[in-house]
Motif scaffolding. Structure first.
Motif, short mmCIF file in Angstrom:
data_model
loop_
_atom_site.label_atom_id
_atom_site.label_comp_id
_atom_site.label_asym_id
_atom_site.label_seq_id
_atom_site.Cartn_x
_atom_site.Cartn_y
_atom_site.Cartn_z
N GLN A 1 -31.98 59.94 -20.24
CA GLN A 1 -33.44 59.84 -20.25
C GLN A 1 -34.11 61.02 -20.95
O GLN A 1 -35.26 60.91 -21.39
CB GLN A 1 -33.98 59.73 -18.82
N PRO B 1 -30.61 57.64 -16.03
CA PRO B 1 -31.37 58.74 -15.42
C PRO B 1 -30.54 60.01 -15.31
O PRO B 1 -29.30 59.97 -15.41
CB PRO B 1 -31.72 58.18 -14.02
N ILE C 1 -31.03 53.29 -20.72
CA ILE C 1 -31.48 54.66 -20.51
C ILE C 1 -31.00 55.11 -19.14
O ILE C 1 -31.43 54.59 -18.12
CB ILE C 1 -33.01 54.78 -20.60
#
Length: 344
Positions: A127, A157, A155
């Protein structure tokens, strides 16, 4: 693994994990896992088997390019290749980071590099990933641009461990403090110093503690100077788990650490050897209960515990007594019956 610095030589089409990936720590593994065949992601996407699992990174590191200063790396290229191979990655693309690449807009980077040249069919990023001119592109920007070409972007985290975000900076800080257990927790493996054994001053054998001197890559990030308990892997040797040694031929310098079990235990010194007026920084390891000719062989030293900081002794006798004490402590720390304290 196929390694290339030219996208024209890349195996295509690709499933791409994109990032700098210095350290290849737990967080990086989360980003890379979705593009690996037979991973949890891959088992849910039958089309992934038709793509070449590819890690795309930059060489040199963008910070090194812009600063003009050499950057010390947690995982120099040979180590990066070993680790990625062990994870099942088929291809490593090292994008030459130069003025032309740095000047590409986020849109041009995606269209020219990822779509046209690498024929990416799926992309995975963290991210915090930034790309394009002046790092203007964000992870969500990449996702939106890639969507125009029908390319899904995962994406991932930030990955946390015990409340702390896992990052290369956090690992460097732990190593600078000598907290190798903390670094190991963040990496999901011991921090390793790897290189070839070269001839040193051979003073260790004169006091009863012969050592193997290791020539490391110049850009290897080094931990706190001092003495460490360590486990050691040696090129061409295999440990069968019962304390016996066996020969294994045909293992290259780039492959051996990914397929061998720890062969021996020892105590490693990283420093300038002030007691004997050492010249330059050295990495030397004394192996317990092992003998043999190591010159010219590749060796990997896994750091297990920091024992003490480097110190100048008044005499060789004092140094010899301290090495004996260090060795005894290392043996105890490396004993399977030893209980370690919780890492802070």
């Amino acid at each position: 693994m196929w390694i290339t610095e030219s996208t024209t030589n890349a195996l295509t089409p690709t499933a791409v994990a994109l990032g700098n990936f210095d350290g290849l720590h737990r967080g990086h593994q989360q980003v890379i896992q979705p593009v690996v065949k037979n991973s949890e992601f891959g088992s849910q996407n039958s089309e992934l088997t038709a793509f070449h699992s590819t890690v795309v990174t930059f060489n040199p590191h963008p910070q090194e390019f812009f600063s003009g200063q050499s950057r010390q790396l947690l995982t120099p290229l040979p180590e990066k290749v070993q680790q990625l191979s062990s994870w099942g990655i088929e291809q490593l693309v090292l994008l030459p980071f130069n003025r032309e690449l740095a000047a590409l807009s986020p849109e041009d980077f995606v269209e020219q590099i990822l779509v046209q040249q690498l024929q990416a069919k799926t992309i995975s990023i963290g991210q915090d990933f930034r790309f394009g001119k002046q790092r203007s592109g964000t992870a969500t920007d990449l996702q939106a641009i890639a969507a125009r070409f029908g390319i899904p972007v995962a994406i991932l985290p930030n990955y946390n461990c015990e409340g702390e975000r896992i990052s290369s900076s956090a690992i460097r800080q732990a190593l600078t403090e000598g907290n190798v257990k903390r670094a190991e927790l963040l990496l999901a493996r011991p921090y390793t110093l790897q290189g070839k054994v070269v001839k040193g001053q051979q003073l260790g054998r004169t006091i009863g503690f012969p050592t193997a001197n290791i020539e490391l890559p110049e850009n290897k990030f080094l931990p706190r100077l001092g003495v460490y308990a360590a486990r050691v892997l040696i090129e061409g040797e295999r440990h069968d788990g019962q304390g016996r040694q066996g020969r294994q031929g045909g293992i290259s310098n780039d492959e051996f650490t990914s397929c061998l079990l720890p062969l021996a235990s020892g105590v490693m010194n990283l420093g300038y050897r002030p007691t004997v007026n050492g010249i330059g920084l050295t990495v030397e390891v004394h192996l317990f209960d092992w003998s043999g000719d190591l010159y010219g062989k590749a060796i990997a030293v896994q750091l297990e515990e920091f024992i003490r900081a480097e110190k100048k002794f008044a005499s060789l006798d004092e140094l010899k007594a301290q090495i004996a004490a260090d060795s005894a402590k290392a043996r105890n720390l490396l004993s399977p019956n030893t209980t370690h304290e919780k890492v802070n």
